[in-house]
Design an enzyme around this catalytic site. Structure first.
Site, short mmCIF file in Angstrom:
data_model
loop_
_atom_site.label_atom_id
_atom_site.label_comp_id
_atom_site.label_asym_id
_atom_site.label_seq_id
_atom_site.Cartn_x
_atom_site.Cartn_y
_atom_site.Cartn_z
CE LYS A 189 -6.26 -2.52 -18.98
NZ LYS A 189 -4.99 -2.93 -19.63
CD GLU A 265 -6.82 -16.18 -10.74
OE1 GLU A 265 -5.79 -15.92 -10.08
OE2 GLU A 265 -6.81 -16.58 -11.91
CB CYS A 299 -2.14 -16.49 -10.42
SG CYS A 299 -3.20 -17.28 -11.59
CD GLU A 403 1.87 -13.67 -7.44
OE1 GLU A 403 1.36 -12.55 -7.30
OE2 GLU A 403 1.28 -14.62 -7.98
P1 ADP Z 1 1.22 -6.53 -13.33
O1 ADP Z 1 1.66 -5.67 -12.18
O2 ADP Z 1 1.86 -7.85 -13.34
O3 ADP Z 1 1.28 -5.86 -14.68
P2 ADP Z 1 -1.53 -5.91 -12.83
O4 ADP Z 1 -2.39 -6.57 -11.84
O5 ADP Z 1 -1.13 -4.50 -12.53
O6 ADP Z 1 -0.30 -6.86 -13.06
O7 ADP Z 1 -2.21 -5.93 -14.26
C1 ADP Z 1 -3.26 -6.77 -14.65
C2 ADP Z 1 -4.25 -5.98 -15.47
O8 ADP Z 1 -4.76 -4.91 -14.66
C3 ADP Z 1 -3.69 -5.31 -16.72
O9 ADP Z 1 -4.66 -5.38 -17.75
C4 ADP Z 1 -3.48 -3.88 -16.28
O10 ADP Z 1 -3.49 -2.95 -17.33
C5 ADP Z 1 -4.66 -3.67 -15.36
N1 ADP Z 1 -4.51 -2.59 -14.37
C6 ADP Z 1 -3.38 -2.17 -13.78
N2 ADP Z 1 -3.64 -1.18 -12.90
C7 ADP Z 1 -4.98 -0.95 -12.95
C8 ADP Z 1 -5.88 -0.06 -12.27
N3 ADP Z 1 -5.45 0.79 -11.37
N4 ADP Z 1 -7.19 -0.14 -12.56
C9 ADP Z 1 -7.66 -1.03 -13.45
N5 ADP Z 1 -6.87 -1.89 -14.12
C10 ADP Z 1 -5.54 -1.86 -13.89
#
Ligand code: ADP
Length: 512
Positions: A189, A265, A299, A403
């Site tokens: 995804k 990561e 990161c 961050e």
């Molecule tokens: P940001 O806050 O910078 O968007 P995230 O860590 O939330 O960074 O997002 C990184 C990835 O994790 C994206 O593909 C996002 O859709 C996905 N993501 C966000 N929340 C969840 C969740 N609760 N479970 C699984 N994947 C998630």
């Protein structure tokens, strides 16, 4: 279902917008969609399908079927290598188109996407193609004539992979390369902010001839699609790159569902230490790159700088000069190093940190709105942020502790090596760290002392597909890249093989 994107040379490139499941593009079963904007202008770029939990079930079923029938133990390593090489060649031929898509969707300059992200990603896929035939177990000496023990490195199964928006193609390559080489099938995804380039990569995978179900690419939000992956009962491993908060939630979902394996990561607040004996011109260039690379959306960005007090003013003047020479502008212009940030939300977040820096008494060295005054009016709604330096920072300030994920550097000074180590390690993160010194013994002492998964000496931010990358402390666990990256996608089976021993019966305390 496809969309045309305008390229920097007034051409067009087409991207399929559906979900890629079982080698076919199709809409979501629920008809769910979302729109991704162009960060340079704020205008809508494309509307794409978003996977519902039912779509995730279908992608996982396709991946499971492929794993048990044509991939995994049913495929030869040489076959997997050949397909990965073919895929990399198709990426190479499509490099410019991929770069145009990435720039439109992410905001990074076209040249940067092409010459850095995509070039390294192709290298990564080729690196793991080369390793597909080098997956090895070992024999462990037992009793000669009686017993033999050996291990096999077997694929894990169906891997769910959730990636972020800062390096959409590279994070894709880092995840799928080792997973496929080791014989796993994948459901990946992309981030909802940057959903497009992965779909182009899926189309190229289809052309390369991967069997249906081996690679499934499904877009959607974290809350629905991401969660459906991390909590799925038939996914054997989830690999994630992103924020620490989301990493925690993914680990929790994995624990509450089928205890799938997890590798994470996560974020960083990486320290860079500059001693007064360093080559200051080189150090200033690397430090600038360490925070401005990819607009600071990195990161392992070197976001906390520690400068020895004897050279503080000189070094700040060098950095100011670099930051002011750094070109912020049109992502289609070859002269641009910094385009817009990825999203309005990210722009507002970074701006809120800059405001907090000012409110909490840090000294602004460069940055601020006037730094963006030169931008063409067509970018007035773009998500731009000025490259910014704050001096006189200290622990307790938001810009030092949290961050930011943007082009904002906080600077502190130190007197002694011990103080530098203490300041550098005073964080919950442990992803990267840098040291600049002309004294090799001092560099080596710092290498030992710094708590980070990667330490750069007299350079910063440069990575290699052959060298493992990952975090210590709350920056995560597991490693990507290198041979260690491949091992994250295998599991060890130990075999005890009796070929000469006899067991007598009944057993008592005299039995050997
Ligand atoms: P940001 O806050 O910078 O968007 P995230 O860590 O939330 O960074 O997002 C990184 C990835 O994790 C994206 O593909 C996002 O859709 C996905 N993501 C966000 N929340 C969840 C969740 N609760 N479970 C699984 N994947 C998630």
């Amino acid at each position: 279902m496809s969309v045309s994107i305008k390229t920097s040379t007034n051409g067009e490139v087409t991207v399929k917008t559906g979900l890629f499941i079982n080698n076919e593009f199709r809409p979501s079963k629920t008809g769910s969609e979302f729109t991704t904007p162009n960060p340079a202008t704020g205008e809508p770029l494309a509307t794409l399908s978003a996977a519902s939990p039912e779509d995730v079930d279908e992608a996982v079923a396709a991946a499971r079927k492929a794993f048990t029938t044509v991939w995994g133990k049913k495929s030869k390593p040489s076959q997997r290598a050949e397909l990965l090489y073919k895929w990399a060649d198709l990426m190479e031929a499509d490099k410019q188109n991929l770069a145009e898509i990435e720039s439109n969707d992410n905001g990074k300059p076209v040249w940067f996407a092409r010459d850095i992200d995509i070039t390294d990603s192709i290298g990564c896929i080729r690196y793991y193609a080369g390793l597909a035939e080098k997956v090895e177990g070992k024999t462990i000496e037992q009793e000669e004539g009686v017993k033999l023990a050996f291990t096999r490195a077997e694929p894990i199964g169906v891997c769910g992979q959730i990636i972020p928006w800062n390096y959409p193609i590279q994070m894709f390559a880092w995840k799928v390369g080792p997973a496929l080489a080791a014989g796993n099938t994948i459901v990946i995804k992309p981030a909802e902010q940057t959903p497009m380039s992965a779909l182009r990569l899926a189309e190229l995978a289809q052309k390369a001839g991967f069997p249906p179900g081996v690679i499934n690419v499904i877009n959607g939000t974290g809350a629905v699609t991401g969660r459906a992956i991390s909590s799925h009962m038939d996914i054997d491993k989830v690999a994630f790159t992103g924020s620490t908060v989301t990493g925690r939630s993914i680990m929790e979902s994995a624990a509450k569902s089928n205890l799938k394996k997890v590798s994470l990561e996560l974020g960083g607040k990486s320290p860079v230490v500059v001693f007064d004996n360093a080559d200051l011109e080189q150090a200033a260039n690397w430090v600038s790159m360490g925070i401005l690379f990819n607009h600071g959306q990195e990161c392992c960005a070197g976001s906390r700088l520690f400068v020895q007090d004897t050279i503080k003013d000189d070094f700040l003047a060098r950095l100011k000069k670099n930051f002011e020479a750094h070109v912020v502008g049109d992502p289609r212009d070859i002269k641009t190093f910094q385009g817009p940030l990825v999203s309005k939300q990210q722009q507002e977040r970074v701006q809120s940190f800059i405001k907090a820096g000012l409110d909490q008494g840090a000294k602004l060295i460069t940055g601020g709105e006037e730094r963006l005054a030169h931008l063409d009016p067509k970018f007035k709604n773009g998500y731009y942020v000025a490259p910014t330096i704050f001096a006189d920072c200290k622990k307790g300030m938001k810009i030092v502790d949290e961050e930011i994920f943007g082009p904002v550097l906080s600077v502190q000074s130190f007197k002694t090596e011990e103080e530098a180590i203490q300041l550098a390690n005073d964080t919950t993160y442990g992803l990267g760290a840098g040291v600049f010194s002309s004294d090799a013994s001092q560099c080596m002492r710092m290498v030992h002392a710094l708590e980070a998964g990667t330490v750069w000496c007299n350079e910063y931010v440069a990575l290699s597909n052959a060298v493992p990358f990952g975090g210590m402390k709350q920056s995560g666990f597991g490693r990507e890249l290198g041979i260690e990256g491949l091992k994250e996608y295998t599991q060890t089976k130990a075999i005890h093989w009796n070929y000469g021993g006899k067991l007598s019966w009944p057993i008592d305390g005299t039995t050997e």
